[in-house]
Design a protein around this motif. Structure first.
Motif, PDB file in Angstrom:
ATOM      1  N   PRO A   1       0.825  -1.216   0.000  1.00  0.00           N
ATOM      2  CA  PRO A   1       0.000   0.000   0.000  1.00  0.00           C
ATOM      3  C   PRO A   1       0.852   1.256   0.000  1.00  0.00           C
ATOM      4  O   PRO A   1       1.992   1.256   0.473  1.00  0.00           O
ATOM      5  CB  PRO A   1      -0.821  -0.127   1.292  1.00  0.00           C
ATOM      6  CG  PRO A   1      -0.038  -1.053   2.159  1.00  0.00           C
ATOM      7  CD  PRO A   1       0.648  -2.008   1.232  1.00  0.00           C
ATOM      8  N   LYS A   2       0.292   2.322  -0.538  1.00  0.00           N
ATOM      9  CA  LYS A   2       1.031   3.586  -0.620  1.00  0.00           C
ATOM     10  C   LYS A   2       1.129   4.277   0.732  1.00  0.00           C
ATOM     11  O   LYS A   2       2.060   5.037   0.972  1.00  0.00           O
ATOM     12  CB  LYS A   2       0.348   4.521  -1.629  1.00  0.00           C
ATOM     13  CG  LYS A   2       0.227   3.956  -3.037  1.00  0.00           C
ATOM     14  CD  LYS A   2       1.590   3.725  -3.664  1.00  0.00           C
ATOM     15  CE  LYS A   2       1.443   3.227  -5.099  1.00  0.00           C
ATOM     16  NZ  LYS A   2       2.750   2.862  -5.682  1.00  0.00           N
ATOM     17  N   THR A   3       0.146   4.053   1.616  1.00  0.00           N
ATOM     18  CA  THR A   3       0.128   4.745   2.897  1.00  0.00           C
ATOM     19  C   THR A   3       0.039   3.754   4.048  1.00  0.00           C
ATOM     20  O   THR A   3      -0.302   2.583   3.849  1.00  0.00           O
ATOM     21  CB  THR A   3      -1.061   5.717   2.982  1.00  0.00           C
ATOM     22  OG1 THR A   3      -2.283   4.974   2.852  1.00  0.00           O
ATOM     23  CG2 THR A   3      -0.986   6.770   1.885  1.00  0.00           C
ATOM     24  N   ALA A   4       0.349   4.236   5.245  1.00  0.00           N
ATOM     25  CA  ALA A   4       0.282   3.419   6.457  1.00  0.00           C
ATOM     26  C   ALA A   4      -0.244   4.276   7.597  1.00  0.00           C
ATOM     27  O   ALA A   4      -0.123   5.507   7.584  1.00  0.00           O
ATOM     28  CB  ALA A   4       1.668   2.863   6.800  1.00  0.00           C
ATOM     29  N   LEU A   5      -0.842   3.627   8.602  1.00  0.00           N
ATOM     30  CA  LEU A   5      -1.320   4.323   9.794  1.00  0.00           C
ATOM     31  C   LEU A   5      -0.253   4.221  10.877  1.00  0.00           C
ATOM     32  O   LEU A   5      -0.090   3.174  11.508  1.00  0.00           O
ATOM     33  CB  LEU A   5      -2.645   3.716  10.276  1.00  0.00           C
ATOM     34  CG  LEU A   5      -3.860   3.939   9.377  1.00  0.00           C
ATOM     35  CD1 LEU A   5      -5.068   3.179   9.918  1.00  0.00           C
ATOM     36  CD2 LEU A   5      -4.178   5.426   9.268  1.00  0.00           C
TER      37      LEU A   5
ATOM     38  N   THR B   1       1.649   6.899  17.064  1.00  0.00           N
ATOM     39  CA  THR B   1       2.543   7.718  17.880  1.00  0.00           C
ATOM     40  C   THR B   1       1.833   8.015  19.196  1.00  0.00           C
ATOM     41  O   THR B   1       0.891   8.806  19.235  1.00  0.00           O
ATOM     42  CB  THR B   1       2.902   9.037  17.173  1.00  0.00           C
ATOM     43  OG1 THR B   1       3.387   8.754  15.862  1.00  0.00           O
ATOM     44  CG2 THR B   1       3.960   9.800  17.955  1.00  0.00           C
ATOM     45  N   GLY B   2       2.266   7.347  20.260  1.00  0.00           N
ATOM     46  CA  GLY B   2       1.580   7.520  21.543  1.00  0.00           C
ATOM     47  C   GLY B   2       0.164   6.997  21.457  1.00  0.00           C
ATOM     48  O   GLY B   2      -0.074   5.837  21.104  1.00  0.00           O
ATOM     49  N   ASP B   3      -0.798   7.868  21.724  1.00  0.00           N
ATOM     50  CA  ASP B   3      -2.207   7.475  21.670  1.00  0.00           C
ATOM     51  C   ASP B   3      -2.878   7.901  20.376  1.00  0.00           C
ATOM     52  O   ASP B   3      -4.101   7.786  20.240  1.00  0.00           O
ATOM     53  CB  ASP B   3      -2.965   8.101  22.863  1.00  0.00           C
ATOM     54  CG  ASP B   3      -2.461   7.566  24.196  1.00  0.00           C
ATOM     55  OD1 ASP B   3      -2.017   6.393  24.223  1.00  0.00           O
ATOM     56  OD2 ASP B   3      -2.501   8.315  25.190  1.00  0.00           O
ATOM     57  N   THR B   4      -2.120   8.392  19.433  1.00  0.00           N
ATOM     58  CA  THR B   4      -2.711   8.881  18.186  1.00  0.00           C
ATOM     59  C   THR B   4      -2.178   8.104  16.991  1.00  0.00           C
ATOM     60  O   THR B   4      -1.112   7.486  17.051  1.00  0.00           O
ATOM     61  CB  THR B   4      -2.390  10.378  17.984  1.00  0.00           C
ATOM     62  OG1 THR B   4      -0.963  10.534  17.851  1.00  0.00           O
ATOM     63  CG2 THR B   4      -2.889  11.199  19.167  1.00  0.00           C
ATOM     64  N   THR B   5      -2.929   8.118  15.907  1.00  0.00           N
ATOM     65  CA  THR B   5      -2.490   7.530  14.643  1.00  0.00           C
ATOM     66  C   THR B   5      -2.604   8.581  13.551  1.00  0.00           C
ATOM     67  O   THR B   5      -3.495   9.434  13.590  1.00  0.00           O
ATOM     68  CB  THR B   5      -3.334   6.303  14.249  1.00  0.00           C
ATOM     69  OG1 THR B   5      -4.696   6.705  14.084  1.00  0.00           O
ATOM     70  CG2 THR B   5      -3.246   5.216  15.298  1.00  0.00           C
ATOM     71  N   ARG B   6      -1.713   8.534  12.608  1.00  0.00           N
ATOM     72  CA  ARG B   6      -1.788   9.446  11.468  1.00  0.00           C
ATOM     73  C   ARG B   6      -1.324   8.714  10.216  1.00  0.00           C
ATOM     74  O   ARG B   6      -0.511   7.786  10.282  1.00  0.00           O
ATOM     75  CB  ARG B   6      -0.949  10.699  11.701  1.00  0.00           C
ATOM     76  CG  ARG B   6       0.526  10.453  11.933  1.00  0.00           C
ATOM     77  CD  ARG B   6       1.243  11.723  12.386  1.00  0.00           C
ATOM     78  NE  ARG B   6       2.642  11.468  12.711  1.00  0.00           N
ATOM     79  CZ  ARG B   6       3.646  11.590  11.852  1.00  0.00           C
ATOM     80  NH1 ARG B   6       3.395  11.969  10.602  1.00  0.00           N
ATOM     81  NH2 ARG B   6       4.894  11.333  12.221  1.00  0.00           N
ATOM     82  N   GLN B   7      -1.848   9.149   9.087  1.00  0.00           N
ATOM     83  CA  GLN B   7      -1.519   8.505   7.820  1.00  0.00           C
ATOM     84  C   GLN B   7      -0.224   9.081   7.268  1.00  0.00           C
ATOM     85  O   GLN B   7      -0.062  10.302   7.187  1.00  0.00           O
ATOM     86  CB  GLN B   7      -2.662   8.704   6.821  1.00  0.00           C
ATOM     87  CG  GLN B   7      -2.573   7.813   5.603  1.00  0.00           C
ATOM     88  CD  GLN B   7      -3.814   7.924   4.739  1.00  0.00           C
ATOM     89  OE1 GLN B   7      -3.998   8.882   4.016  1.00  0.00           O
ATOM     90  NE2 GLN B   7      -4.679   6.920   4.826  1.00  0.00           N
ATOM     91  N   VAL B   8       0.700   8.184   6.906  1.00  0.00           N
ATOM     92  CA  VAL B   8       1.989   8.607   6.344  1.00  0.00           C
ATOM     93  C   VAL B   8       2.292   7.736   5.125  1.00  0.00           C
ATOM     94  O   VAL B   8       1.750   6.631   4.982  1.00  0.00           O
ATOM     95  CB  VAL B   8       3.135   8.457   7.379  1.00  0.00           C
ATOM     96  CG1 VAL B   8       2.874   9.328   8.598  1.00  0.00           C
ATOM     97  CG2 VAL B   8       3.318   6.996   7.774  1.00  0.00           C
ATOM     98  N   PRO B   9       3.164   8.193   4.224  1.00  0.00           N
ATOM     99  CA  PRO B   9       3.586   7.335   3.111  1.00  0.00           C
ATOM    100  C   PRO B   9       4.295   6.076   3.629  1.00  0.00           C
ATOM    101  O   PRO B   9       5.132   6.170   4.542  1.00  0.00           O
ATOM    102  CB  PRO B   9       4.545   8.231   2.316  1.00  0.00           C
ATOM    103  CG  PRO B   9       4.171   9.621   2.690  1.00  0.00           C
ATOM    104  CD  PRO B   9       3.731   9.552   4.126  1.00  0.00           C
ATOM    105  N   ALA B  10       3.961   4.936   3.072  1.00  0.00           N
ATOM    106  CA  ALA B  10       4.573   3.679   3.522  1.00  0.00           C
ATOM    107  C   ALA B  10       6.081   3.689   3.319  1.00  0.00           C
ATOM    108  O   ALA B  10       6.818   3.050   4.077  1.00  0.00           O
ATOM    109  CB  ALA B  10       3.941   2.500   2.790  1.00  0.00           C
ATOM    110  N   THR B  11       6.546   4.424   2.313  1.00  0.00           N
ATOM    111  CA  THR B  11       7.986   4.478   2.054  1.00  0.00           C
ATOM    112  C   THR B  11       8.743   5.242   3.133  1.00  0.00           C
ATOM    113  O   THR B  11       9.974   5.142   3.212  1.00  0.00           O
ATOM    114  CB  THR B  11       8.256   5.140   0.692  1.00  0.00           C
ATOM    115  OG1 THR B  11       7.588   6.402   0.651  1.00  0.00           O
ATOM    116  CG2 THR B  11       7.753   4.266  -0.441  1.00  0.00           C
ATOM    117  N   ASP B  12       8.023   6.011   3.960  1.00  0.00           N
ATOM    118  CA  ASP B  12       8.684   6.806   5.009  1.00  0.00           C
ATOM    119  C   ASP B  12       8.798   6.057   6.330  1.00  0.00           C
ATOM    120  O   ASP B  12       9.351   6.595   7.297  1.00  0.00           O
ATOM    121  CB  ASP B  12       7.913   8.118   5.251  1.00  0.00           C
ATOM    122  CG  ASP B  12       8.022   9.068   4.073  1.00  0.00           C
ATOM    123  OD1 ASP B  12       8.859   8.815   3.187  1.00  0.00           O
ATOM    124  OD2 ASP B  12       7.264  10.050   4.034  1.00  0.00           O
TER     125      ASP B  12
END
Length: 739
Positions: free
Chosen positions: A236-240, A243-254
């Motif tokens: 997939p291009k992105t991942a969740l 970080t701590g108690d939060t999630t954010r969408q980032v590029p899978a390559t990062d």
């Protein structure tokens, strides 16, 4: 001493073996380059050099009509050890330096005749536009000929000019680059000669057929390249990112190492990693070809591109995007496609003599009958020109690499990784398969096989044993805890837990003293009933580890544990025996355990071996005339893997497995050993079919041309038609599946 570096590039517009040869020749002439190897099937270029910039390589290829882009990062090779040679067996397929593409050269040297199918639809490519322009010009010429027959000849000459000028330019570029006997040269001579003897209409038709055949060849060849590259699209291009108690969408390559990602049900896993929380079914079929989802729990490894089928998971990243399992598979297959199989090398050497020979034969056919027998010059020149077209070696030269590339791609998509055509060819000759036990024939970790209760229930025995083992990381403890979890046992707390060196563990559960001991320690503390002792001895004779449970000093029961054979081990070994292949187990485990597993699997056993002993046995088998494949985990089996004719690593996701062996089985099924050998047989059948088609059509049209039955346009069909047929036949291997 300057540092030696190896860099890989992607090349746009390279769609035949001749293109690869031309690129290699050009790049090797760059100062500082020590070697270059191009793969038309993978679309890649490997350059060994000292401080040669990307722009320098690009500048060398741009005039030839090719585009260049970095494929991966450069890596130092100054201190690398040379490739293992497996102690005497010849891995000629690993040698990229001596590729000799002979005189087969499409000389696709002009930019306007190159295309990369990865950048757009085939019908929008320059090759397609040229074929269309030539086709429209030919239709217009037919129309003009019907309306005004007087100028029909000139109309066909214009149509011929539209298609022949680019071909002639490529022929001239090829001659200047040192390849005068290219198909473009033969085509140009034949077309010009046909015009001279008045066969302009036929010459124009032949040129169109040539351009169409060349287009179809590029389209078919690109399908094999797209097959393995399509694996990259599984990630997939992105991942969740958690970080701590939060999630954010980032590029899978990062994603960095040790990052924590959340994967929801139905999502693809964005990176290789291990499960931190959660458990559930993982659909691994996109990567391993395993059709049945596999249950994974905390601590288990998962692959990028596989699908989380059931529950929310959090995963700790263990490999970056450039080094995950799919990236390694793609890289491995592309590197394998750069190597040449022995059959391909022979055909290349053959074609180096074959094409000049065709020119000589064509000239003799055109000249001798008129000179010696008084035959018509125009008739025999026409036949000589047709022979030039019949004799093109395109179909013959592509017959082997196309089949090898398709087979490597098909195997990789089903978890069978092979390092080149030489390995693929050699597999069909295997007569003996030597297998490691732990992790190869067996699961690689113990499991509870029997629960024996003298009083109470088996569930009570398992419950109390699990209470004592809670928190332990010992493999036997983990096996007991896993069985309790699988059976839905509620594990009570244990107090005053204590390890008893050389005996077992002790503690207090439900207010009673509980001991989990070896049979010898239990017998020393309390008497064991003869029947109970006999059952324990039977477990031990079957190669199982036995633990006796005592409560308040009295035997309550026992548990037997063993590293069990893989579910498909017996069927996989039977498949090898069906092929007439002898099998033997080579293991460092004790003889009793090994014999027990060997009896279950009807397998010859050699036990108690050190790594050097396994290597010696492999050499002993080879001395007896056996062609040996060694299957192991790629770590303690490394000496034997290197000594064998073919080394096969079981569990190809590990770096050691991929680096040490000639081949790897990604998902660890014993049955895939026979599947890999079956792929070798299927590939060699396909290659011989291709050779038969390539040479058979030429032989038929050679005879019919000399007899005057066929002419120029059937002759070009004998070449381009055979090339397309051979390529399409090779593509059938993309659909290969193990039996």
């Amino acid at each position: 001493m300057s540092q030696q570096t190896q860099t890989r590039y992607r090349v746009g517009g390279m769609d035949c073996a001749a293109c690869a040869g031309k690129i290699e020749t050009a790049v090797r002439r760059i100062p500082g380059v020590t070697d270059a190897s191009a793969s038309a099937t993978a679309g890649t270029l490997r350059v060994d050099h000292t401080d040669v910039a990307f722009t320098t390589v690009e500048a060398a290829l741009r005039p030839l009509g090719y585009t260049l882009a970095p494929a991966d990062t450069a890596r130092s090779t100054a201190h690398h050890a040379p490739d293992h040679d497996h102690a005497g067996h010849d891995h000629t397929g690993h040698d990229h330096a001596a590729h000799d593409h002979g005189d087969h050269d499409h000389e696709h040297g002009q930019p306007d005749n190159h295309f990369d199918l990865g950048t757009g639809p085939w019908w929008q490519t320059p090759k397609a536009r040229l074929a269309l322009a030539c086709g429209l010009a030919l239709l217009a010429a037919y129309g003009v000929g019907l309306v005004a027959p007087v100028v029909g000849h000139w109309a066909f000459l214009v149509a011929l000019w539209v298609g022949l000028v680019p071909i002639g330019r490529r022929a001239m570029a090829g001659a200047m680059a040192g390849t005068p006997f290219s198909i473009e040269t033969l085509m140009t001579i034949a077309a010009v000669g046909a015009v001279i003897i008045g066969a302009t209409e036929e010459a124009a038709t032949v040129v169109l057929l040539f351009l169409v055949g060349e287009l179809l060849e590029g389209v078919a060849a690109s399908r094999a390249r797209a097959s393995i590259q399509g694996l990259s699209a599984l990630v997939p291009k992105t991942a969740l990112l958690v970080t701590g108690d939060t999630t954010r969408q980032v590029p899978a390559t990062d994603l960095a190492l040790d990052a924590i990602v959340m994967v929801r049900p139905g999502d693809r896993i964005p990176a290789d990693g291990t499960i931190e929380t959660g458990q559930g079914a993982i659909d691994e079929s996109p990567v391993t070809g395993e059709s049945v989802p596999v249950h994974r729990r905390v601590g288990d490894a998962v692959y990028a591109g596989t699908i989380n089928a059931s529950a929310v998971l959090t995963i700790r990243v263990t490999a970056t995007a450039s080094d995950n399992t799919i990236a390694r598979i793609v890289r491995l297959v592309e590197e394998a496609q750069e190597s040449k199989a022995p059959t391909a090398r022979f055909i290349d050497r053959f074609s180096a003599w074959y094409t000049p020979g065709v020119l000589v034969v064509g000239a003799l056919v055109a000249i001798l009958p008129p000179l010696l027998l008084g035959q018509s010059w125009s008739e025999w020149i026409y036949k000589g020109l047709a022979i030039l077209l019949i004799g093109c070696p395109c179909a013959l030269v592509i017959s082997t690499p196309a089949a090898i590339a398709a087979a490597l791609s098909a195997g990789a998509r089903r978890g069978l990784l092979l390092k080149g055509g030489a390995v693929l060819e050699r597999l069909r000759d295997i007569t003996t398969v030597a297998l490691d036990k732990t992790g190869t024939l067996t699961q690689g970790k113990p499991a509870v096989t029997n629960i024996l209760a003298t009083t109470g229930s088996e569930a009570d025995v398992l419950r109390l044993a699990a209470a004592l083992e809670a928190g332990s990381s010992h493999p036997l403890a983990l096996a007991i805890l896993a069985r309790a979890q699988a059976d839905g046992i509620t594990i009570p707390p244990a107090t005053q837990s204590e390890a008893l060196p050389g005996e077992g563990v002790s503690g207090e559960v439900d207010g009673k003293a509980i001991l989990l001991l070896s049979p010898a320690a239990a017998a020393a503390r309390t008497g064991l009933a003869p029947e109970f002792a006999a059952q324990l001895e039977a477990f031990a004779a079957a190669g199982k580890s036995v633990s006796v449970l005592l409560r308040d000093g009295q035997p309550l029961g026992a548990l037997a544990l063993r590293d069990e054979p893989r579910a498909d081990a017996l069927a996989g070994l039977d498949a090898l025996r069906t092929l007439g292949i002898h099998t033997v187990m080579l293991t460092g485990d004790n003889a009793r355990t090994a014999e027990a597993i060997g009896t279950d699997l009807s397998l010859e056993v050699r036990a108690g071996l050190l790594p050097a002993d396994k290597q010696a046995i492999v050499r002993e088998l080879q001395a007896q005339g056996q062609v040996v494949a060694k299957v192991g985990d790629g770590i303690n089996d490394a000496p034997a893997l290197a000594a064998a004719d073919i080394g096969i690593a079981m569990g190809g996701g590990t770096d050691v497995a991929l680096e040490t062996a000639d081949a790897a089985i990604l998902h660890g099924r014993v049955a895939d050993i026979a599947g890999m050998i079956g792929l070798s047989h299927a590939t060699m059948r396909n290659i011989w079919q291709n050779i038969a088609v390539a040479l058979g059509l030429k032989a038929v049209f050679l005879v019919t041309t000399i007899l005057g039955i066929t002419g120029l346009w059937p002759a070009i069909l004998a070449d381009t038609g055979a090339t397309v047929l051979v390529t399409l036949n090779a593509m059938r291997l993309l659909a290969w599946r193990p039996r």
